[in-house]
Design an enzyme around this catalytic site. Structure first.
Site, PDB file in Angstrom:
ATOM      1  N   ASP A 100      -3.876   2.823   5.714  1.00  0.00           N
ATOM      2  CA  ASP A 100      -4.737   3.650   4.865  1.00  0.00           C
ATOM      3  C   ASP A 100      -5.061   4.985   5.546  1.00  0.00           C
ATOM      4  O   ASP A 100      -4.948   5.110   6.771  1.00  0.00           O
ATOM      5  CB  ASP A 100      -6.069   2.937   4.595  1.00  0.00           C
ATOM      6  CG  ASP A 100      -5.873   1.654   3.807  1.00  0.00           C
ATOM      7  OD1 ASP A 100      -4.833   1.524   3.131  1.00  0.00           O
ATOM      8  OD2 ASP A 100      -6.767   0.792   3.877  1.00  0.00           O
ATOM      9  N   LEU A 101      -5.528   5.916   4.746  1.00  0.00           N
ATOM     10  CA  LEU A 101      -5.913   7.242   5.241  1.00  0.00           C
ATOM     11  C   LEU A 101      -6.853   7.132   6.445  1.00  0.00           C
ATOM     12  O   LEU A 101      -6.696   7.824   7.453  1.00  0.00           O
ATOM     13  CB  LEU A 101      -6.620   7.991   4.096  1.00  0.00           C
ATOM     14  CG  LEU A 101      -6.962   9.450   4.318  1.00  0.00           C
ATOM     15  CD1 LEU A 101      -5.711  10.303   4.389  1.00  0.00           C
ATOM     16  CD2 LEU A 101      -7.890   9.968   3.216  1.00  0.00           C
TER      17      LEU A 101
END
Ligand code: URA
Length: 230
Positions: A100-101
């Site tokens: 994820d970011l």
């Protein structure tokens, strides 16, 4: 393959730079000057670049310490991507799986599609190890629930996961080992037991461990030993 492509793949220069080197006679194949379009077989022919023999690598493997705030994709309109950190601009390179970011840690980047497939295939049960900080106390009941499999809103329960508490407290430090790679899996597993992940880092994937000497955003090629183990 074409000589100019081979040299550009090996980071000897841009395609136009290597064409120039070849025309200037800085590159020889089996001792002779050739044209940039020349088809070469790096397995059987000797290619010299500025007098030094070069060894072509078909597959390359990079271990990136993915920093937070970058997207695991080749391109993104808004954010930096993991590929922005890699100097090698081969078009066939891609990250193995997604983080994820806001997740940091180990990310393998390669053009070896078969290895990538094997590491990600749900049938191969490759272990992925994460360290996380959780808002709240992680309990024995949570550990049991992770081991038994959780309903995270998918068709099937999650496969047994090993949850270990590293530090107890209002903010708990934990290690989680999973053998799947579902979307937001760790965050959704904690959400299923009513808790929130506030920090997430992947530290290992199969036999490959994040090199702790790397800083976020740094990367290196895998060693021969790491490649063989994978
Ligand atoms: N699980 C998550 O929730 N996020 C990741 O980035 C990786 C695993």
């Amino acid at each position: 393959m074409r000589l100019d492509k081979l040299l550009a793949d090996m980071q000897a220069g841009t395609r136009s730079e290597v064409k120039q080197y070849i025309r200037q006679g800085k590159v020889t194949v089996d001792g002779s000057r050739v044209s940039p379009k020349q088809q070469v077989d790096p397995g059987t022919q000797t290619i010299c670049f500025f007098g030094k023999e070069i060894h072509y690598q078909k597959y390359v493997y990079y271990m990136l310490y993915k920093p937070q705030n970058c997207v695991t994709a080749r391109q993104d309109a808004g954010h930096k991507t993991v590929m922005d950190y890699i100097v090698d601009k081969r078009k066939d390179l891609s990250p193995v799986g997604r983080l994820d970011l806001d997740t940091e840690g180990l990310l393998l980047i390669t053009n070896d599609g078969m290895l990538s497939h094997n590491l990600l295939s749900p049938t191969k049960h490759v272990e992925k190890v994460y360290e996380a900080k959780i808002d709240g106390w992680v309990t024995k009941a949570d550990i049991k629930a992770f081991r038994q499999g959780l309903d995270i809103g998918d068709k099937t329960l999650t496969k047994p996961a090993e949850l270990t508490v590293l530090t107890e407290g209002d903010i708990s430090r934990v290690r989680v080992v999973i053998t799947e790679g579902r979307y937001h899996q760790i965050k959704r597993m904690f959400a299923a037991v009513g808790k929130q992940v506030i920090y997430l880092k992947r530290t290992a994937m199969g036999s490959l461990k994040l090199d702790e000497t790397l800083l976020p955003g740094e990367y290196r090629e895998l060693t021969k030993e790491e490649r063989n183990l994978l």
